[in-house]
Design an enzyme around this catalytic site. Structure first.
Site, PDB file in Angstrom:
ATOM      1  N   GLY A 145       0.801  -1.224   0.000  1.00 27.41           N
ATOM      2  CA  GLY A 145       0.000   0.000   0.000  1.00 27.41           C
ATOM      3  C   GLY A 145       0.829   1.268   0.000  1.00 27.41           C
ATOM      4  CG  ASP A 185      -5.430  -1.571 -14.229  1.00 28.11           C
ATOM      5  OD1 ASP A 185      -5.118  -2.119 -15.297  1.00 28.11           O
ATOM      6  OD2 ASP A 185      -4.602  -1.318 -13.343  1.00 28.11           O
ATOM      7  CG  ASP A 240      -2.407   4.349 -12.284  1.00 31.74           C
ATOM      8  OD1 ASP A 240      -1.851   4.792 -11.267  1.00 31.74           O
ATOM      9  OD2 ASP A 240      -3.279   3.474 -12.251  1.00 31.74           O
TER      10      ASP A 240
HETATM   11  P1  AMP Z   1      -0.491  -0.286 -11.542  1.00 35.11           P
HETATM   12  O1  AMP Z   1       0.390  -1.170 -12.364  1.00 35.11           O
HETATM   13  O2  AMP Z   1       0.237   0.784 -10.782  1.00 35.11           O
HETATM   14  O3  AMP Z   1      -1.649   0.260 -12.288  1.00 35.11           O
HETATM   15  O4  AMP Z   1      -1.088  -1.220 -10.390  1.00 35.11           O
HETATM   16  C1  AMP Z   1      -1.865  -2.354 -10.646  1.00 35.11           C
HETATM   17  C2  AMP Z   1      -2.570  -2.773  -9.375  1.00 35.11           C
HETATM   18  O5  AMP Z   1      -1.620  -3.090  -8.362  1.00 35.11           O
HETATM   19  C3  AMP Z   1      -3.499  -1.734  -8.781  1.00 35.11           C
HETATM   20  O6  AMP Z   1      -4.619  -2.395  -8.272  1.00 35.11           O
HETATM   21  C4  AMP Z   1      -2.664  -1.127  -7.677  1.00 35.11           C
HETATM   22  O7  AMP Z   1      -3.450  -0.563  -6.665  1.00 35.11           O
HETATM   23  C5  AMP Z   1      -1.885  -2.333  -7.185  1.00 35.11           C
HETATM   24  N1  AMP Z   1      -0.617  -1.969  -6.546  1.00 35.11           N
HETATM   25  C6  AMP Z   1       0.507  -1.504  -7.133  1.00 35.11           C
HETATM   26  N2  AMP Z   1       1.473  -1.265  -6.222  1.00 35.11           N
HETATM   27  C7  AMP Z   1       0.953  -1.594  -5.026  1.00 35.11           C
HETATM   28  C8  AMP Z   1       1.450  -1.582  -3.680  1.00 35.11           C
HETATM   29  N3  AMP Z   1       2.694  -1.192  -3.382  1.00 35.11           N
HETATM   30  N4  AMP Z   1       0.620  -1.993  -2.704  1.00 35.11           N
HETATM   31  C9  AMP Z   1      -0.619  -2.395  -2.970  1.00 35.11           C
HETATM   32  N5  AMP Z   1      -1.153  -2.443  -4.191  1.00 35.11           N
HETATM   33  C10 AMP Z   1      -0.383  -2.050  -5.223  1.00 35.11           C
HETATM   34 MG    MG Z   2      -3.107   1.424 -11.929  1.00 35.43          MG
END
Ligand code: AMP
Ligand code: MG
Length: 535
Positions: free
Chosen positions: A145, A279, A289
């Site tokens: 998180g 997403d 993002d």
């Molecule tokens: P992203 O590639 O940044 O779009 O992330 C893809 C998914 O992974 C999303 O649901 C994010 O909220 C989750 N996510 C990415 N990094 C973290 C993290 N450090 N802790 C929790 N969830 C994460």
């Molecule tokens: Mg994302």
């Protein structure tokens, strides 16, 4: 969170949330990782040791009607780290799914984003604020998180730089250091390191994504799907009229149109998103993002900054318009149960193709200082792109310097070739060969004829080009230099870049060094030419 830690301050705006007020949430209120059969879960940010504001955007503070004195206070740092809340905030994390790299990934959700609610400002606009990196939620899966300083600096600077370039984007209100270290294995190669943590507060009309609809469709929840689309149209797209099948289609066509225009803008400024998973696609057609994104230095349609995508290059610079269409196809599939006819959805998808084509032509002619697109311009642009790609040529510098070309002089028989190419040579990464020089001269002569045939006043033409061809972009190596300094406790370059990129089309002669070619050391350095998803 202890209610005593709430900030009570009458000068601050009211925060509410139509999303949580109108839509049902998850009955459970713990952070246990789970599948959630609802739109969102109420969560609490996890406090950090020592919040310190590194930077805040006064423009975004104004959108939210936050007084600047407040932005300079410790209470602001505490709020933007998730250590304290305003009295009326009830934070939540949103549930969404997505296609990652072309494959359905199931539930994703706000794994490290926590929504604080929205402000309705005096203009009647709604702005949602969201903390990224403020601790785990039910959607965190294996993650902690949290977010590292390097990725937070990148998101903060790029959101605002994109806005000032005129590219539709989420905004960033603040960048706050947490005073805590977190562990990341940056290249997933068994070398975990302790890195400083940070939280970015990002701001957008809403954070509804393509994946917000996909998750409901994947679960066969047509009831929830309709409720979300009705909510989205009523609150975010009220100009489309009352929700109903016809409005669903005009909504989808609008998402197609705004997404197309966003991609055109990316191509104009040389931005590569790097992770165009569904997403990470906003229904507002705004960039969202900022992960392993990058900026084109030498023009290369094949380039992607994302090491995770190095083999397939699905999200490479030149493929972004096709991917946006593919993503819109997934959104069409998701809302299909509300339409039950393929044909009108196909027609709406054709809006994407038409908007992109028209937008791209208009954008390219503006970059070239031409007043309108003529069919023969296609060949001129094609040869330009082949030429830029054939010998490493800096995209930003090339277009900026092209404005200075003198069409009359270029076309005079007595002008030596070397003089014709002179203004553009400094946009090349290597010494120019005789054959490439000849190719460049040929193209510049054709271009000069075309530019002259427009009959525009040269001064106006040049000024127009300089309004669409930025002098300064957030070059990957500049962001990395700011990060290196920030990790050593010196935040000055973040502020310097923030200021520079407020007026990216202005000459700013004292900042000339930041307009130059990417230095050689940055060619292969991590963070400058390649980035992983680790953040
Ligand atoms: P992203 O590639 O940044 O779009 O992330 C893809 C998914 O992974 C999303 O649901 C994010 O909220 C989750 N996510 C990415 N990094 C973290 C993290 N450090 N802790 C929790 N969830 C994460
Ligand atoms: Mg994302």
């Amino acid at each position: 969170m202890n209610p005593d830690t709430r900030i009570i301050d009458k000068t601050l705006p009211a925060f509410k949330s139509r999303f949580t007020a109108d839509l049902p949430g998850d009955p459970e209120q713990t952070n246990n990782r789970r599948q959630v059969d609802a739109y969102y879960s109420f969560v609490q940010p996890t406090p950090v040791v020592a919040p310190e504001t590194i930077a805040y955007s006064r423009e975004v503070a104004a959108l939210l009607e936050l007084p600047l004195e407040f932005c300079q206070s410790q209470a602001f740092a505490d709020l933007m780290a998730g250590n304290r809340l305003l009295n009326d905030m009830r934070p939540f994390a949103m549930c969404y799914g997505g296609h990652q790299f072309g494959n359905w990934a199931g539930q994703l959700g706000d794994g490290r984003a926590i929504n604080l609610g929205e402000v309705q400002n005096k203009q009647g606009e709604h702005w949602n604020a969201q903390l990224k990196g403020a601790g785990p939620t039910p959607y965190s899966r294996n993650g902690d998180g949290r977010a590292v300083l390097r990725s937070s600096v990148r998101e903060y600077l790029c959101s605002e730089a994109m806005h000032h370039l005129g590219v539709p984007t989420t905004r960033a209100l603040s960048l706050v250091a947490t005073g805590e270290k977190i562990v990341r294995d940056m290249f997933y190669d068994g070398n975990p390191q302790h890195e400083p943590g940070a939280v970015v507060c990002r701001v957008a009309p809403s954070f509804i994504r393509f994946g917000s609809f996909e998750i409901l469709a994947s679960r066969g929840r047509t009831d929830l799907l309709q409720q979300l689309l009705d909510f989205t149209i009523s609150n975010e797209f009220p100009h489309l009229g009352l929700p109903g099948k016809k409005t669903y289609l005009s909504w989808f066509a609008e998402v197609c149109r705004t997404t197309a225009l966003m991609i055109v803008e990316w191509l104009r400024v040389g931005f590569v998103h790097g992770v165009m998973n569904t997403d990470n696609m906003s229904v507002h057609g705004i960039t969202i993002d900022y992960g392993p994104y990058g900026w084109i230095d030498n023009f290369d349609k094949e380039w992607t900054p994302n090491t995770t995508d190095a083999a397939q290059r699905r999200y490479r610079f030149g493929n972004q318009s096709q991917i946006a269409l593919w993503n819109l196809g997934q959104l069409a599939n998701a809302i299909y149960p509300l339409i039950n006819e393929a044909e009108p959805l196909q027609q709406a998808l054709a809006v994407y193709t038409a908007s992109f084509e028209r937008g791209w032509q208009a954008m390219m002619t503006a970059k070239l200082g031409l007043s309108c697109y003529r069919p023969e311009d296609g060949a001129l642009i094609k040869e330009l792109e082949l030429m830029l790609q054939a010998e490493e040529t800096d995209m930003t510098l090339f277009y900026r310097q092209l404005a200075d070309l003198d069409p009359e002089k270029t076309l005079q028989a007595e002008t030596p070739d070397i003089e014709i190419i002179q203004p553009l040579i400094s946009a090349l990464y290597n010494d120019i060969s005789a054959s490439h020089a000849a190719r460049l001269v040929t193209w510049l002569r054709q271009y000069a004829i075309r530019r002259r045939s427009d009959g525009r006043n040269e001064k106006e033409c040049r000024a127009g080009m300089n309004r669409v061809n930025p002098k300064y972009v957030l070059r990957n190596y500049l962001a990395q230099m700011a990060i290196d300094k920030a990790e050593a406790g010196d935040y000055s370059m973040i502020h310097e870049l923030e200021e520079l990129l407020r007026t990216p089309y202005d000459e700013q002669p004292e900042m000339e060094e930041y307009a130059g070619l990417r230095p050689d050391w940055a060619r292969t350095r991590a963070g400058c030419s390649m980035l992983s998803c680790s953040s």
